[in-house]
Design an enzyme around this catalytic site. Structure first.
Site, PDB file in Angstrom:
ATOM      1  N   ALA A 112     -15.565   1.551  -1.181  1.00  0.00           N
ATOM      2  CA  ALA A 112     -14.212   0.975  -1.075  1.00  0.00           C
ATOM      3  C   ALA A 112     -13.752   0.676  -2.503  1.00  0.00           C
ATOM      4  CB  ALA A 112     -14.232  -0.288  -0.222  1.00  0.00           C
ATOM      5  N   ALA A 113     -13.267   1.695  -3.196  1.00  0.00           N
ATOM      6  CA  ALA A 113     -13.255   1.649  -4.665  1.00  0.00           C
ATOM      7  C   ALA A 113     -11.928   1.279  -5.322  1.00  0.00           C
ATOM      8  CB  ALA A 113     -13.721   2.990  -5.224  1.00  0.00           C
ATOM      9  N   PRO A 115      -8.671  -0.584  -6.738  1.00  0.00           N
ATOM     10  CA  PRO A 115      -8.146   0.292  -7.786  1.00  0.00           C
ATOM     11  C   PRO A 115      -9.170   0.725  -8.833  1.00  0.00           C
ATOM     12  CG  PRO A 115      -7.588  -1.970  -8.285  1.00  0.00           C
ATOM     13  CD  PRO A 115      -8.304  -2.000  -6.962  1.00  0.00           C
ATOM     14  N   GLY A 116     -10.442   0.387  -8.684  1.00  0.00           N
ATOM     15  CA  GLY A 116     -11.432   0.934  -9.590  1.00  0.00           C
ATOM     16  C   GLY A 116     -12.101  -0.070 -10.513  1.00  0.00           C
ATOM     17  N   GLY A 117     -11.903  -1.356 -10.269  1.00  0.00           N
ATOM     18  CA  GLY A 117     -12.539  -2.362 -11.129  1.00  0.00           C
ATOM     19  C   GLY A 117     -14.046  -2.178 -11.167  1.00  0.00           C
ATOM     20  N   ASP A 181     -17.769  -3.009  -1.448  1.00  0.00           N
ATOM     21  CA  ASP A 181     -16.910  -4.118  -1.892  1.00  0.00           C
ATOM     22  C   ASP A 181     -15.873  -4.265  -0.778  1.00  0.00           C
ATOM     23  OD1 ASP A 181     -15.883  -6.070  -3.534  1.00  0.00           O
ATOM     24  OD2 ASP A 181     -14.639  -4.680  -4.684  1.00  0.00           O
ATOM     25  N   CYS A 234     -14.861 -11.167  -1.609  1.00  0.00           N
ATOM     26  CA  CYS A 234     -14.294 -12.240  -2.444  1.00  0.00           C
ATOM     27  C   CYS A 234     -13.769 -13.335  -1.514  1.00  0.00           C
ATOM     28  CB  CYS A 234     -13.212 -11.697  -3.376  1.00  0.00           C
ATOM     29  SG  CYS A 234     -11.852 -10.885  -2.533  1.00  0.00           S
TER      30      CYS A 234
HETATM   31  N1  SAM Z   1     -13.752  -2.227  -5.331  1.00  0.00           N
HETATM   32  C1  SAM Z   1     -12.362  -2.408  -5.686  1.00  0.00           C
HETATM   33  C2  SAM Z   1     -12.262  -2.825  -7.128  1.00  0.00           C
HETATM   34  O1  SAM Z   1     -13.207  -3.442  -7.646  1.00  0.00           O
HETATM   35  O2  SAM Z   1     -11.256  -2.530  -7.784  1.00  0.00           O
HETATM   36  C3  SAM Z   1     -11.677  -3.393  -4.762  1.00  0.00           C
HETATM   37  C4  SAM Z   1     -11.850  -3.042  -3.325  1.00  0.00           C
HETATM   38  S1  SAM Z   1     -11.003  -4.100  -2.219  1.00  0.00           S
HETATM   39  C5  SAM Z   1     -11.952  -5.536  -2.207  1.00  0.00           C
HETATM   40  C6  SAM Z   1     -11.390  -3.372  -0.680  1.00  0.00           C
HETATM   41  C7  SAM Z   1     -10.917  -1.949  -0.478  1.00  0.00           C
HETATM   42  O3  SAM Z   1     -11.268  -1.540   0.846  1.00  0.00           O
HETATM   43  C8  SAM Z   1      -9.408  -1.762  -0.583  1.00  0.00           C
HETATM   44  O4  SAM Z   1      -9.124  -0.778  -1.532  1.00  0.00           O
HETATM   45  C9  SAM Z   1      -8.995  -1.305   0.815  1.00  0.00           C
HETATM   46  O5  SAM Z   1      -7.962  -0.355   0.787  1.00  0.00           O
HETATM   47  C10 SAM Z   1     -10.262  -0.709   1.358  1.00  0.00           C
HETATM   48  N2  SAM Z   1     -10.350  -0.709   2.848  1.00  0.00           N
HETATM   49  C11 SAM Z   1      -9.509  -1.265   3.735  1.00  0.00           C
HETATM   50  N3  SAM Z   1      -9.938  -1.039   4.984  1.00  0.00           N
HETATM   51  C12 SAM Z   1     -11.064  -0.323   4.885  1.00  0.00           C
HETATM   52  C13 SAM Z   1     -11.974   0.221   5.831  1.00  0.00           C
HETATM   53  N4  SAM Z   1     -11.789   0.046   7.143  1.00  0.00           N
HETATM   54  N5  SAM Z   1     -13.013   0.921   5.362  1.00  0.00           N
HETATM   55  C14 SAM Z   1     -13.209   1.064   4.038  1.00  0.00           C
HETATM   56  N6  SAM Z   1     -12.394   0.554   3.112  1.00  0.00           N
HETATM   57  C15 SAM Z   1     -11.335  -0.127   3.521  1.00  0.00           C
END
Ligand code: SAM
Length: 460
Positions: A112-113, A115-117, A181, A234
Site C-alpha cells: 500500500a505504497a 504516495p511513496g514515503g 502500511d 498511524c
Molecule cells: N505507504 C504510504 C506512504 O508511506 O507514503 C502511505 C500508505 S496509506 C497509510 C495507505 C494506502 O492504502 C493508501 O494509499 C490507500 O489508497 C491504500 N488502500 C486503501 N484501501 C486499500 C485496500 N483495500 N487494499 C490495499 N490498499 C488500500
C-alpha cells in the site's frame, strides 16, 4: 494551529485506555507537529543538512532521519527537494521501514505504497539493488507514487496498480520482505489532519479493522519462508493494531512476532487492550507503539512478523532484452555523445516508444497491472533518442559529459521552466545544483533549452 476538536466518544475511549497518561496525551495532540526529513542515501549524505543551514535532531530508529528544529528555507520547495535529496516525512513514519530492514539485492513488496514515503525509504535502504514492488490499489494515487520514486532516482522499482489479492495469486511466497502500511482510521495523524479528528467514528475503526485483516492475509501469502512482514498503522485504536496482529497469529501459525530493537521513544504493544481469549499466550508486547506524548512525531503502530522456514535464494528471472536495429543505433549515438558510463547491454524493454531498463524479466509480471517498470531511460522516435527525466534523476554529474551547474536562483528559474542563457557545448546537458541532478537541458547556441517536465514545473 487552532485547537483540535474531536468527538467525546474518542476522548472517552482514549481516557479509558490511557488512564493517568491521558492528560499528557490530549495535551500533546494540541501542540504543533514536528517536521521530519529523511535523506536519500542513494544520492547524498548529511552534507545536505549543512548546505540547507538547518538545525536538526536525530531520529533514534533511522540514522538517515532527522527532526527539523529550525529552518529558514521552505524545505518542500527547494531545489534540493526537486533533486530528490530528501523526503519530508514524519519521524514516526520512518519506523516501519526501520523494522523491516530491507537489504540490497532482496525482493521487497510495499503493498500500500502511495504516495511513496515508505517506498522511497525502502528503495534507498536497498541501494537500488534487487527488486522493490511498490503497489497502490487506488489508481488516482499512483501518479504521486511514480513522481516520488523517480525523484529519488531508484532504478529497481516496479510500480503496480493492483488489488493485493491479485498480487498474492500471481506472486505467492516470492518476497523476502513485505510492508503493509495499512489504510486506517488515522487517529495518529489528527495534528496534521484536523478534519480527520472531527470526523472520527467508532464504526470507521471497526470497518478499517476488517479491511486490515484481509489485507494482512493477502500480504502473508506473498512472504517467502523465512521472510519478514511488517504491519503498520498511524492509529491508536487497539482494534486496528494489537487485535489485528492477535487474529493474524491465531490464523497463521507459521508466523511469529519478532522482538523489536529497543529504540528510545518506542513503547511496547498492549496485550491488555485485546480480548483475553484472543490475546492469551501471544507476545503482543513485542508490537511497537509511538505516542505523541512520549516521542517526537505522530502516533504510529508497527509489528514485525517472521515466517518460519528456510529462506530460498533469489527466485526472480532477470531481464535479458537487448537493443537491436535502428533503436540500438539511436540509443548508442545518444550515449556516445552524452554519457561517460557504459551503455548497458542487457535488461532493455520497450513500452510503446519508451525504453526502460528492468529490474526483473517482463514475464515475471505478465498478469499484473504495471504502471512503471524499472528505470525509464528515454524515448526513441523518428531516428532520435530523447532522454527521460527519470534518467536525469538517476544520474550524477560524473556520469555525463556536459553539466550545467546552476546557482540556487538559476536552479529555481530552471524549475519554473525558464530557458537558461549560457554558453556551452551543443547537446544534451545534465542540469545540476551543487552536484545534484535536477533534469535535462539541451544546449543550442547560447541558450540551454529547458526540458524540465511541464507537469512538475514550479508555479508562481
Ligand atoms: N505507504 C504510504 C506512504 O508511506 O507514503 C502511505 C500508505 S496509506 C497509510 C495507505 C494506502 O492504502 C493508501 O494509499 C490507500 O489508497 C491504500 N488502500 C486503501 N484501501 C486499500 C485496500 N483495500 N487494499 C490495499 N490498499 C488500500
Amino acid at each position: 494551529m487552532g485547537e483540535l476538536v474531536w468527538p467525546s466518544t474518542f476522548a472517552e475511549r482514549m481516557q479509558r485506555l490511557l488512564g493517568n497518561e491521558a492528560a499528557d496525551f490530549f495535551d500533546a495532540l494540541q501542540t504543533e507537529p514536528v517536521v521530519g526529513l529523511r535523506l536519500n542515501t542513494l544520492k547524498c549524505d548529511a552534507a545536505v543538512l549543512a548546505a540547507l543551514s538547518i538545525q536538526v535532531a536525530p531520529v533514534p530508529w533511522a540514522p538517515e532521519g532527522y527532526v527539523v528544529r529550525e529552518s529558514e528555507v521552505a524545505l518542500g520547495r527547494h531545489p534540493y527537494h526537486a533533486a530528490g535529496c530528501y523526503y519530508l516525512q514524519d519521524p514516526s513514519a520512518m519506523l516501519p521501514v526501520a523494522l523491516l530492514d530491507p537489504q540490497p539485492g532482496e525482493a521487497v513488496l510495499d503493498i500500500a505504497a502511495a504516495p511513496g514515503g515508505k517506498a522511497t525509504f525502502i528503495a534507498a535502504r536497498m541501494q537500488g539493488q534487487g527488486l522493490l514492488v511498490a503497489n497502490e490499489v487506488v489508481r488516482g494515487r499512483v501518479a504521486a507514487l511514480v513522481e516520488n520514486v523517480e525523484r529519488f532516482g531508484a532504478p529497481h522499482v516496479l510500480i503496480t496498480n493492483e488489488d493485493p489479492s491479485r498480487l498474492a495469486a500471481v506472486w505467492e511466497a516470492r518476497f523476502d520482505a513485505v510492508l503493509v502500511d495499512a489504510p486506517c482510521s488515522g487517529e495518529g495523524m489528527f495534528r496534521k489532519n484536523p478534519a480527520a479528528a472531527s470526523h472520527w467514528r467508532e464504526t470507521h475503526v471497526q470497518g478499517c479493522a476488517l479491511r486490515q485483516r484481509h489485507l494482512l492475509d493477502d500480504a502473508a501469502r506473498l512472504v517467502r519462508p523465512g521472510g519478514r512482514l511488517v504491519y503498520a498503522t498511524c492509529t491508536f485504536a487497539p482494534e486496528e493494531n494489537e487485535a489485528v496482529i492477535a487474529h493474524f497469529l491465531r490464523t497463521h501459525p507459521d508466523f511469529e512476532l519478532v522482538e523489536p530493537p529497543s529504540w528510545p521513544g518506542c513503547a511496547p504493544g498492549r496485550p491488555d487492550w485485546v480480548a483475553p481469549e484472543l490475546a492469551e499466550g501471544l507476545p503482543l508486547e513485542r508490537c511497537v507503539r509511538l505516542w505523541p506524548h512520549r516521542a517526537l512525531g505522530e502516533g504510529h503502530f508497527a509489528a514485525l512478523l517472521r515466517r518460519q522456514g528456510a529462506r530460498d535464494p533469489w527466485a526472480w528471472r532477470l531481464a535479458d532484452g537487448r537493443l537491436t536495429g535502428r533503436v540500438r543505433r539511436d540509443v548508442a549515438t545518444f550515449w556516445r555523445e552524452t554519457m561517460r558510463i557504459p551503455l548497458p547491454e542487457k535488461g532493455w524493454a520497450a513500452f510503446g516508444e519508451a525504453w526502460h531498463l528492468l529490474p526483473v524479466a517482463e514475464r515475471e509480471w505478465r498478469d499484473v497491472s504495471v504502471v512503471r517498470a524499472g528505470l525509464r531511460v528515454g524515448v526513441a522516435r523518428r531516428g532520435r533518442f530523447e532522454p527521460a527525466h527519470a534518467l536525469a534523476l538517476h544520474l550524477s554529474p560524473e556520469d555525463v559529459q556536459r553539466v550545467a551547474s546552476l546557482s540556487k536562483e538559476m536552479a529555481e528559474a530552471y524549475l519554473r521552466g525558464a530557458p537558461i542563457e549560457r554558453s556551452g557545448e551543443r547537446g544534451w546537458t545534465l542540469v545540476a545544483v551543487d552536484g545534484y541532478a535536477l533534469g535535462w537541458g539541451k544546449q543550442v547556441g547560447r541558450v540551454l533549452k529547458n526540458h524540465y517536465p511541464k507537469g512538475l514545473r514550479w508555479v508562481g
